[in-house]
Enzyme design. Structure first.
Site, PDB file in Angstrom:
ATOM      1  CD  GLU A 256      -6.185   2.772  -5.573  1.00 47.76           C
ATOM      2  OE1 GLU A 256      -6.727   2.850  -4.460  1.00 47.76           O
ATOM      3  OE2 GLU A 256      -6.495   3.501  -6.525  1.00 47.76           O
ATOM      4  CB  CYS A 290      -8.800  -2.057   0.852  1.00 44.07           C
ATOM      5  SG  CYS A 290      -9.736  -1.920  -0.673  1.00 44.07           S
TER       6      CYS A 290
HETATM    7  P1  NAD Z   1       0.976  -6.852   0.560  1.00 43.32           P
HETATM    8  O1  NAD Z   1       1.431  -5.449   0.675  1.00 43.32           O
HETATM    9  O2  NAD Z   1       1.515  -7.852   1.524  1.00 43.32           O
HETATM   10  O3  NAD Z   1       1.266  -7.453  -0.888  1.00 43.32           O
HETATM   11  C1  NAD Z   1       0.758  -6.866  -2.061  1.00 43.32           C
HETATM   12  C2  NAD Z   1       1.571  -7.349  -3.251  1.00 43.32           C
HETATM   13  O4  NAD Z   1       2.885  -6.804  -3.168  1.00 43.32           O
HETATM   14  C3  NAD Z   1       1.729  -8.854  -3.369  1.00 43.32           C
HETATM   15  O5  NAD Z   1       1.561  -9.224  -4.722  1.00 43.32           O
HETATM   16  C4  NAD Z   1       3.173  -9.081  -2.938  1.00 43.32           C
HETATM   17  O6  NAD Z   1       3.780 -10.225  -3.500  1.00 43.32           O
HETATM   18  C5  NAD Z   1       3.839  -7.820  -3.462  1.00 43.32           C
HETATM   19  N1  NAD Z   1       5.116  -7.470  -2.810  1.00 43.32           N
HETATM   20  C6  NAD Z   1       5.544  -7.811  -1.571  1.00 43.32           C
HETATM   21  N2  NAD Z   1       6.770  -7.269  -1.338  1.00 43.32           N
HETATM   22  C7  NAD Z   1       7.107  -6.570  -2.448  1.00 43.32           C
HETATM   23  C8  NAD Z   1       8.236  -5.779  -2.820  1.00 43.32           C
HETATM   24  N3  NAD Z   1       9.271  -5.593  -1.990  1.00 43.32           N
HETATM   25  N4  NAD Z   1       8.243  -5.201  -4.040  1.00 43.32           N
HETATM   26  C9  NAD Z   1       7.197  -5.354  -4.901  1.00 43.32           C
HETATM   27  N5  NAD Z   1       6.107  -6.102  -4.603  1.00 43.32           N
HETATM   28  C10 NAD Z   1       6.053  -6.699  -3.389  1.00 43.32           C
HETATM   29  O7  NAD Z   1      -0.622  -6.778   0.650  1.00 43.32           O
HETATM   30  P2  NAD Z   1      -1.659  -7.970   0.717  1.00 43.32           P
HETATM   31  O8  NAD Z   1      -1.564  -8.624   2.053  1.00 43.32           O
HETATM   32  O9  NAD Z   1      -1.557  -8.802  -0.505  1.00 43.32           O
HETATM   33  O10 NAD Z   1      -3.040  -7.170   0.597  1.00 43.32           O
HETATM   34  C11 NAD Z   1      -3.710  -6.638   1.685  1.00 43.32           C
HETATM   35  C12 NAD Z   1      -3.513  -5.140   1.734  1.00 43.32           C
HETATM   36  O11 NAD Z   1      -3.958  -4.561   0.511  1.00 43.32           O
HETATM   37  C13 NAD Z   1      -4.355  -4.476   2.808  1.00 43.32           C
HETATM   38  O12 NAD Z   1      -3.599  -3.486   3.438  1.00 43.32           O
HETATM   39  C14 NAD Z   1      -5.495  -3.860   2.016  1.00 43.32           C
HETATM   40  O13 NAD Z   1      -6.131  -2.779   2.659  1.00 43.32           O
HETATM   41  C15 NAD Z   1      -4.802  -3.455   0.772  1.00 43.32           C
HETATM   42  N6  NAD Z   1      -5.743  -3.257  -0.327  1.00 43.32           N
HETATM   43  C16 NAD Z   1      -5.933  -1.994  -0.792  1.00 43.32           C
HETATM   44  C17 NAD Z   1      -6.841  -1.768  -1.810  1.00 43.32           C
HETATM   45  C18 NAD Z   1      -7.080  -0.390  -2.364  1.00 43.32           C
HETATM   46  O14 NAD Z   1      -7.658  -0.289  -3.431  1.00 43.32           O
HETATM   47  N7  NAD Z   1      -6.660   0.668  -1.710  1.00 43.32           N
HETATM   48  C19 NAD Z   1      -7.545  -2.846  -2.362  1.00 43.32           C
HETATM   49  C20 NAD Z   1      -7.321  -4.119  -1.856  1.00 43.32           C
HETATM   50  C21 NAD Z   1      -6.400  -4.309  -0.839  1.00 43.32           C
END
Ligand code: NAD
Length: 507
Positions: A256, A290
């Site tokens: 997602e 998002c």
């Molecule tokens: P992010 O990608 O920076 O982080 C998401 C999660 O991934 C965090 O818990 C982080 O600690 C973890 N993470 C980071 N590096 C990792 C790795 N190498 N391996 C495994 N996990 C790792 O995203 P964010 O800034 O927390 O969230 C914002 C983003 O999320 C935006 O792009 C938004 O559009 C998206 N989002 C999508 C949806 C959806 O349903 N499609 C919903 C909400 C947010």
């Protein structure tokens, strides 16, 4: 004692994480409105994550053995617990994420509704059913059921710290899986609270839902811990890393990811309603949604009226941290830098920028952003192509709805979108041809509040679905069984088949 008080008594550390690993490294989560420390949490390493997943594996067997009724009872108890403590949880979301308390209440209410739907419908969607065996196997009964995967790993973002991860957690649990959840490092207290609430509401299978905390490496360890599936919600660049880590163990993934959602405003639209929805879709939660509206394509027939209405409404928005504020601070300070860059590039690249009237000198810190409407940007502008994730709205004039749709669909993202038109036939046609997983007609974001509808994107926005029947099936594997009812005189699938009766198709 409230969960929040319990957290305070342990300097907020590990209240929801049950740190049985003697983890020494910790990190703080802070209130983006004030900088105050909300909690201190362990940085779980790979060993701690493995141990947690092992405990979840044992709990998964107990949880699965409870069957649909036993699980529904316990999910109902959890739902009741969340409902009774909704103000406490909303306050924590407000403090850690920054969004207004009322928005947090709405987020939790939606979550509770999804929990109810998943628990109620799991048996109908996943339970064993008979299917037609067909002519060649007419003497057999054929059965289909959807079985749990064991332990599901969930990695979540910070922008909707309850609703977003629970879209995976609630459906995975209802399908009979245990869950290990790694919340964002920006909202670990909310994640820990959700797990502590589970232990309080479902004490007999408390390890069916656990939380590990930390940064990227903790998430990566969860990818490698041998879970049955990894449900990731976050940005597309991190999604790629998660997929690469999961590939090492052939762990299936649900992605997602981000979006650049657009609204089409057609000639016959209710312009005032469209403007109202666009401003809410773009600016609520400080634009950190998002499925937020980041672009609008308005036909030349309505463009001027639409822009006038939007800019009038945006003038009245007031970011802040009090109960009257329309939206709060950016949760993650670095995102503010990206938003500022997109606005500056819009200005230098020949676009027009209309800002709201909020006075930045009254903001407590630089995490608060004045809303901005970006007019007539070239299609290669950053604010048109990249996810901005801030309180901005880019509006572009187009000839007609067909040109609008072409531009909407030119994005590499494809999460959701909206269409405003008074013609049901035309609006439905545009909605169906929009390259996105979800579209709402004459409103924004509504699909997320309908538990029966699947939620997920296409292209850079990811794949797989949470919510609805598809969301339940996402956390299962299909199991096929046939049972011979009567033996036939001649068994075609046997070497004992008489040799002079070769299988030949007629003709
Ligand atoms: P992010 O990608 O920076 O982080 C998401 C999660 O991934 C965090 O818990 C982080 O600690 C973890 N993470 C980071 N590096 C990792 C790795 N190498 N391996 C495994 N996990 C790792 O995203 P964010 O800034 O927390 O969230 C914002 C983003 O999320 C935006 O792009 C938004 O559009 C998206 N989002 C999508 C949806 C959806 O349903 N499609 C919903 C909400 C947010």
């Amino acid at each position: 004692m409230s969960l929040a008080e319990q957290m305070d008594t342990v300097t907020d550390a590990s209240a929801g994480t049950v740190d049985r690993h003697e983890t020494t490294e910790t990190f703080e989560s802070t209130n983006p409105a004030s900088g105050a420390v909300v909690g201190v949490f362990p940085v779980h390493d790979a060993d701690a994550v493995d141990e947690t997943v092992e405990r979840a594996r044992a709990a998964a067997e107990t949880w699965a053995a409870l069957g649909f009724d036993g699980r529904r009872q316990r999910l109902t108890a959890y739902r009741g617990y969340l409902a009774r403590r909704i103000n406490e949880l909303a306050d924590l979301v407000h403090r850690e994420n920054g969004k207004p308390h009322a928005d947090a209440i709405l987020e939790i209410t939606l979550t509770i509704d999804h929990l109810a739907w998943a628990a109620t419908h799991a048996r109908r969607v996943l339970g064993q059913r008979r299917v037609r065996a067909g002519m060649l196997a007419a003497n057999h009964a054929a059965y289909l059921e959807y079985q749990p995967l064991g332990v599901v790993g969930v990695i979540g973002p910070w922008n909707y710290p309850v609703f977003t991860p629970m879209g995976s957690i609630a459906y995975a649990l209802a399908a009979g899986n245990a869950v290990v959840f790694k919340p964002s490092e920006y909202t670990p207290a909310v994640g820990a609270w959700l797990a502590a609430a589970w232990r309080a509401a479902v004490p007999d299978v408390e390890d069916a839902f656990q939380v590990v905390t930390g940064f990227g490496p903790t998430g990566a360890a969860l990818c490698r811990a041998g879970v049955g599936k990894l449900a990731f919600t976050g940005s597309a660049p991190t999604g790629r890393k998660v997929m690469a880590a999961c590939a090492e163990t052939l762990t299936p993934v649900l992605m997602e990811l981000g979006g650049k959602d657009a609204m089409i405003v057609d000639d016959d639209a209710d312009v005032v309603a469209a403007a109202d929805a666009a401003v809410w879709g773009a600016m609520s939660n400080a634009g950190q949604t998002c499925i937020g509206i980041e672009r609008v394509y308005a036909t030349s027939a309505v463009y001027d009226r639409f822009v006038a209405e939007v800019t009038e409404q945006v003038r009245r928005l007031r970011p802040g941290s009090d109960d009257e504020a329309t939206y709060g601070p950016m949760t993650m300070a670095s995102q503010g830098g990206i938003v500022r860059r997109h606005i500056e590039e819009a200005e230098t690249g020949g676009g027009r920028v209309v800002r709201g009237e909020a006075d930045p000198s009254l903001f407590p810190n630089e995490n608060y952003l004045v809303p901005a409407v970006l007019l007539d940007l070239p299609e290669d502008a950053a604010a048109i192509r990249e996810e901005t994730f801030g309180p901005t709205l880019a509006i572009t004039k187009v000839r007609d709805a067909e040109e609008a749709l072409e531009r909407v669909n030119a994005s590499s993202y494809g999460l959701a979108g909206a269409v405003f038109s008074r013609s049901k036939t035309k609006a439905m046609d545009l909605a169906r041809r929009m390259r996105s997983g979800m579209t709402s007609v004459n409103s924004v974001l509504t699909f997320a509040s309908v538990p029966a509808l699947p939620f997920g994107g296409v292209g850079e926005s990811g794949f797989g679905r949470i919510h609805g029947e598809d969301g339940l099936k996402e956390f299962t594997r299909a199991k096929a069984i046939t049972r011979q009812r009567v033996a036939l005189p001649v068994n075609l699938m046997s070497f004992s088949r008489p040799p002079r009766r070769p299988m030949r198709w007629p003709g």
